[in-house]
Scaffold this motif. Structure first.
Motif, mmCIF file in Angstrom:
data_model
loop_
_atom_site.group_PDB
_atom_site.id
_atom_site.type_symbol
_atom_site.label_atom_id
_atom_site.label_comp_id
_atom_site.label_asym_id
_atom_site.label_seq_id
_atom_site.Cartn_x
_atom_site.Cartn_y
_atom_site.Cartn_z
ATOM 1 N N ALA A 1 0.843 -1.191 0.000
ATOM 2 C CA ALA A 1 0.000 0.000 0.000
ATOM 3 C C ALA A 1 0.878 1.240 0.000
ATOM 4 O O ALA A 1 2.029 1.203 0.410
ATOM 5 N N GLY A 2 0.313 2.355 -0.482
ATOM 6 C CA GLY A 2 1.027 3.625 -0.441
ATOM 7 C C GLY A 2 2.186 3.686 -1.418
ATOM 8 O O GLY A 2 2.411 2.798 -2.234
ATOM 9 N N PHE A 3 2.937 4.781 -1.324
ATOM 10 C CA PHE A 3 4.074 5.018 -2.202
ATOM 11 C C PHE A 3 5.279 5.438 -1.383
ATOM 12 O O PHE A 3 5.149 5.833 -0.225
ATOM 13 N N TYR A 4 6.467 5.356 -1.987
ATOM 14 C CA TYR A 4 7.668 5.820 -1.304
ATOM 15 C C TYR A 4 8.617 6.455 -2.311
ATOM 16 O O TYR A 4 8.525 6.239 -3.519
ATOM 17 N N ASN A 5 9.512 7.284 -1.796
ATOM 18 C CA ASN A 5 10.503 7.967 -2.621
ATOM 19 C C ASN A 5 11.578 6.974 -3.040
ATOM 20 O O ASN A 5 12.237 6.380 -2.192
ATOM 21 N N ILE A 6 11.752 6.775 -4.350
ATOM 22 C CA ILE A 6 12.679 5.741 -4.800
ATOM 23 C C ILE A 6 14.134 6.148 -4.625
ATOM 24 O O ILE A 6 15.034 5.327 -4.780
ATOM 25 N N SER B 1 15.230 8.225 -1.709
ATOM 26 C CA SER B 1 15.517 8.194 -0.271
ATOM 27 C C SER B 1 14.879 7.015 0.444
ATOM 28 O O SER B 1 15.211 6.735 1.592
ATOM 29 N N ASP B 2 13.949 6.338 -0.216
ATOM 30 C CA ASP B 2 13.162 5.249 0.366
ATOM 31 C C ASP B 2 12.189 5.725 1.437
ATOM 32 O O ASP B 2 11.626 4.920 2.178
ATOM 33 N N GLY B 3 11.988 7.036 1.549
ATOM 34 C CA GLY B 3 11.079 7.571 2.548
ATOM 35 C C GLY B 3 9.623 7.350 2.184
ATOM 36 O O GLY B 3 9.245 7.352 1.007
ATOM 37 N N CYS B 4 8.763 7.139 3.181
ATOM 38 C CA CYS B 4 7.334 6.978 2.955
ATOM 39 C C CYS B 4 6.728 8.294 2.481
ATOM 40 O O CYS B 4 7.179 9.378 2.869
ATOM 41 N N LEU B 5 5.699 8.214 1.642
ATOM 42 C CA LEU B 5 5.039 9.396 1.108
ATOM 43 C C LEU B 5 3.582 9.423 1.542
ATOM 44 O O LEU B 5 2.970 8.385 1.810
ATOM 45 N N GLY B 6 3.022 10.624 1.602
ATOM 46 C CA GLY B 6 1.619 10.775 1.975
ATOM 47 C C GLY B 6 1.397 10.653 3.469
ATOM 48 O O GLY B 6 2.345 10.641 4.267
ATOM 49 N N ASN B 7 0.130 10.572 3.859
ATOM 50 C CA ASN B 7 -0.222 10.374 5.265
ATOM 51 C C ASN B 7 -0.060 8.911 5.646
ATOM 52 O O ASN B 7 -0.422 8.018 4.878
ATOM 53 N N VAL B 8 0.475 8.666 6.831
ATOM 54 C CA VAL B 8 0.593 7.307 7.347
ATOM 55 C C VAL B 8 0.238 7.315 8.829
ATOM 56 O O VAL B 8 0.897 7.984 9.624
ATOM 57 N N SER C 1 -2.225 6.975 2.099
ATOM 58 C CA SER C 1 -2.516 7.754 0.898
ATOM 59 C C SER C 1 -2.352 6.905 -0.352
ATOM 60 O O SER C 1 -1.442 6.071 -0.431
ATOM 61 N N GLY C 2 -3.222 7.136 -1.319
ATOM 62 C CA GLY C 2 -3.126 6.462 -2.608
ATOM 63 C C GLY C 2 -3.117 7.472 -3.744
ATOM 64 O O GLY C 2 -2.858 8.655 -3.535
ATOM 65 N N VAL C 3 -3.404 7.008 -4.935
ATOM 66 C CA VAL C 3 -3.495 7.872 -6.107
ATOM 67 C C VAL C 3 -4.763 7.512 -6.866
ATOM 68 O O VAL C 3 -4.933 6.371 -7.286
ATOM 69 N N VAL C 4 -5.661 8.461 -6.977
ATOM 70 C CA VAL C 4 -6.931 8.361 -7.696
ATOM 71 C C VAL C 4 -7.975 7.580 -6.890
ATOM 72 O O VAL C 4 -7.741 6.462 -6.446
ATOM 73 N N TRP C 5 -9.119 8.195 -6.696
ATOM 74 C CA TRP C 5 -10.269 7.602 -6.016
ATOM 75 C C TRP C 5 -11.077 6.849 -7.059
ATOM 76 O O TRP C 5 -11.612 7.440 -7.995
ATOM 77 N N LEU C 6 -11.183 5.538 -6.911
ATOM 78 C CA LEU C 6 -11.800 4.715 -7.946
ATOM 79 C C LEU C 6 -13.321 4.722 -7.907
ATOM 80 O O LEU C 6 -13.979 4.817 -8.937
ATOM 81 N N LEU C 7 -13.897 4.546 -6.727
ATOM 82 C CA LEU C 7 -15.349 4.463 -6.585
ATOM 83 C C LEU C 7 -15.830 5.425 -5.516
ATOM 84 O O LEU C 7 -15.221 5.529 -4.455
#
Length: 242
Positions: free
Chosen positions: A144-149, A151-158, A206-212
């Motif tokens: 789930a979520g994304f990270y900086n490729i 720095s490897d840091g987590c992105l968005g709210n966690v 956090s994700g990218v794009v709300w599907l439904l």
């Protein structure tokens, strides 16, 4: 460790299928989509822009919420695999494989886990889903979520098990969360919504794009909200969505 039916679950990804259904889709011949935005992570505009951009039928509410159910019997979750054919020309058509995991009692049975366990985001750890899931005793685990490729840091709210790991500062990515009273939340949140002390988040990612939204496709509307920086997802290497 809790009994088997109360063991924790690694959160899948953002979705909106009546709240408690979690899914991930992937193109078998591709790799992870790590940079869905051309620069940084997330749109640069404000939550007010998101509110003003949506249809008037939604009023000022930029997210939806669903009550969590109480479920004390087995099975505590069900998981299945599905296959979908993506439309397109001869060169762009492809078959997409996905997993759907249903967790009825999300408040007690589902967790957002940091990579490698607590402190993983602060340490910028890059580990596999399996390495994170095994020590936590997860029955099912999906990324789930994304990270900086870089720095490897987590992105968005966690938020992980009630602990604020990372605050995005109001960046308007689509969100999935579970509040203390079990309410499931999907959509775009203001900074006030994220930090609301009256019913704080127990889990948030956090994700990218709300599907439904309210059971109907919301992809095109969501793309308009995130359109100032998001790249063509069809050209991305992988899309973990929900």
């Amino acid at each position: 460790m809790a009994t088997s039916w109360r063991q924790r679950w690694l959160l899948v990804v953002l979705t909106g299928l009546r709240g408690w259904q979690l899914g991930v889709t992937e193109a078998r011949a591709s790799t992870d989509v790590l940079l869905p935005y051309a620069e940084g992570h997330g749109p640069s505009h404000s939550h007010r822009h998101v509110r003003d951009c949506q249809a008037v039928t939604f009023g000022t509410r930029t997210f939806e919420s669903w009550p969590s159910s109480s479920h004390d019997t087995l099975p505590v979750a069900r998981s299945s695999v599905f296959i979908s054919d993506m439309p397109g020309g001869a060169e762009s058509s492809r078959r997409v494989y996905g997993h759907m995991t249903v967790v009825p009692d999300s408040l007690r049975q589902l967790s957002v886990l940091e990579p490698g366990g607590p402190g993983g985001c602060e340490k910028n750890l890059r580990v596999s889903v399996e390495e994170t899931a095994a020590p936590a005793g997860c029955l099912y685990a999906q990324n789930a979520g994304f990270y900086n490729i870089t720095s490897d840091g987590c992105l968005g709210n966690v938020v992980s098990d009630g602990r604020m790991v990372r605050d995005s500062g109001g960046v308007q990515n689509a969100q999935f969360g579970i509040r203390r009273d079990g309410t499931l939340v999907f959509g775009y949140l203001s900074q006030e919504d994220v930090l609301d002390p009256s019913n704080p988040f127990e889990q948030l990612v956090s994700g990218v794009v709300w599907l439904l939204r309210n059971g109907e496709l919301y992809i095109n509307q969501s793309l308009k909200v995130e359109c100032d920086k998001i790249v063509d997802m069809g050209k991305s290497r992988r899309k973990a969505s929900g």
